[in-house]
Design an enzyme around this catalytic site. Structure first.
Site, mmCIF file in Angstrom:
data_model
loop_
_atom_site.group_PDB
_atom_site.id
_atom_site.type_symbol
_atom_site.label_atom_id
_atom_site.label_comp_id
_atom_site.label_asym_id
_atom_site.label_seq_id
_atom_site.Cartn_x
_atom_site.Cartn_y
_atom_site.Cartn_z
ATOM 1 N N CYS A 129 27.738 69.766 9.333
ATOM 2 C CA CYS A 129 27.701 68.353 8.445
ATOM 3 C C CYS A 129 28.208 68.719 7.045
ATOM 4 O O CYS A 129 27.230 69.513 6.204
ATOM 5 C CB CYS A 129 26.276 67.949 8.330
ATOM 6 S SG CYS A 129 25.617 66.851 7.219
ATOM 7 N N CYS A 132 25.864 67.354 4.324
ATOM 8 C CA CYS A 132 24.512 67.962 4.117
ATOM 9 C C CYS A 132 24.876 69.167 3.393
ATOM 10 O O CYS A 132 23.976 69.620 2.380
ATOM 11 C CB CYS A 132 23.823 68.310 5.355
ATOM 12 S SG CYS A 132 23.809 66.912 6.392
ATOM 13 N N ASP A 133 25.844 70.122 3.633
ATOM 14 C CA ASP A 133 25.976 71.330 3.263
ATOM 15 C C ASP A 133 27.171 71.497 2.271
ATOM 16 O O ASP A 133 27.221 72.617 1.860
ATOM 17 C CB ASP A 133 25.925 72.133 4.438
ATOM 18 C CG ASP A 133 24.812 72.272 5.180
ATOM 19 O OD1 ASP A 133 23.657 72.149 4.553
ATOM 20 O OD2 ASP A 133 24.808 72.272 6.471
#
Ligand code: NDP
Length: 300
Positions: A129, A132-133
């Site tokens: 992701c 997200c990261d």
């Protein structure tokens, strides 16, 4: 007992819940994660007509809209659906929920590369992701694996955050749409590595230090030195919990008719989990609308 249980709170499930509850059905939505499904991992939605929003914002708007018509939402990881003579029972953990109709919209999950150290380093340098990261890799170099729409979209997103993005593609062509492929040229910190297959995640001092790749023609090994690895190599349908119902095809996708009904009467499905040509937010909401409205009409 409710009229309809929706399994999966992505765009398709939330739309089915919206249409059915708005038409008077009692609806319970079950999901093992946050409402919104893959929208939550999507930076910018550009091709849902009339709406240009961040994925999580669109997810939350869809969620609030379906609750406003009376649909209920509960956390629940569904493990099986029991088909009885006059109703269905949906099992989630140690709970059992009774209903007349079921709409399955569990979507797909990311495929893993299956190379050494991938599983061990997931969440510690290997991520599925970018939204997200990605921010963990500011001023660092990362690899994106894959040549499809997901990989190229995520690589373009990451290029604005990290120092450099290496895209590893196993063939000498991309699978992605041309308009996305063209966008690569607008970023001067993306380097393409064609004809390379992921072979191993290199770990040093308990951190990701690179991706070992093998040449698709010669099998010769080399290492791309990166601190982060983002595989986007395709998706598999989340249908293990319905395999016993005989509603999935040989690739695991659910087959439905024009009302989104499976061959088990009263069990419907929509969105990415179904066998279809185009997996998009707009086609997922389409499926949910058709099923939600049809299910509500059956109750009249
Ligand atoms: P795709 O199946 O489209 O692409 C997967 C990519 O990964 C391909 O380049 C494939 O190579 C490669 N690949 C597969 N297995 C491996 C492996 N073991 N090692 C290395 N590379 C591998 O998946 P996506 O997730 O990109 O997209 C899924 C669906 O969602 C598609 O229908 C896509 O169009 C859609 N989508 C649409 C978007 C949009 O319109 N904005 C955004 C994101 C997704 P090969 O080509 O050789 O098979």
């Amino acid at each position: 007992m409710v009229d309809l249980i929706v399994i999966g709170a992505g765009p398709s499930g939330l739309t089915a819940a919206l249409y059915a509850s708005r038409a008077g059905a009692s609806v319970l939505v079950l999901d093992g994660g946050a409402p919104g499904g893959k929208l939550n991992n999507t930076a910018e939605i550009e091709n849902y007509p009339g709406v240009i929003k961040k994925g999580p914002e669109l997810a939350y708007a869809m969620y609030e809209q379906c609750l406003s018509f009376g649909a209920k939402y509960e956390y629940g990881e569904v493990t099986s659906i029991e088909v009885l003579d006059d109703h269905k029972v949906v099992h989630a953990g140690d709970k059992a929920y009774e209903c007349q109709y079921v709409f399955i919209a569990t979507g797909t999950k990311e495929r893993v590369m299956g190379v050494p150290n991938e599983a061990e380093m997931t969440g510690r340098g290997v991520s599925y992701c970018a939204v997200c990261d990605g921010p963990f890799f500011k001023n660092k170099e990362v690899c994106v694996i894959g040549g499809g729409n997901s990989a190229i979209e995520e690589a373009i997103y990451l290029a604005d955050i990290v120092k450099k993005v290496h895209i590893v593609v196993r063939r000498d062509v991309l699978r992605a749409d041309q308009y996305l492929a063209d966008k690569i040229n607008t970023k001067d910190n993306i380097e393409m590595h064609y004809l390379k297959k992921p072979h191993a995640v290199i770990v040093e001092n308990n951190k990701v230090a690179g991706l070992e790749v093998s040449d698709s023609n010669t099998n010769e090994l080399s290492v791309i030195e990166v601190q982060g690895i983002f595989p986007f190599i395709g998706l598999d349908p989340m249908t293990d919990f319905v395999k016993n119902l005989g509603i999935v095809n040989e690739r695991g996708y659910i087959e439905v008719d024009r009302n989104q009904e499976t061959k088990v009467s009263g069990i419907f499905a929509g969105g990415d989990v179904t066998d279809k040509a185009l997996r998009q937010v707009v086609t997922a909401t389409n499926d949910g609308a058709i099923a939600g409205q049809y299910i509500a009409s059956l109750m009249k």
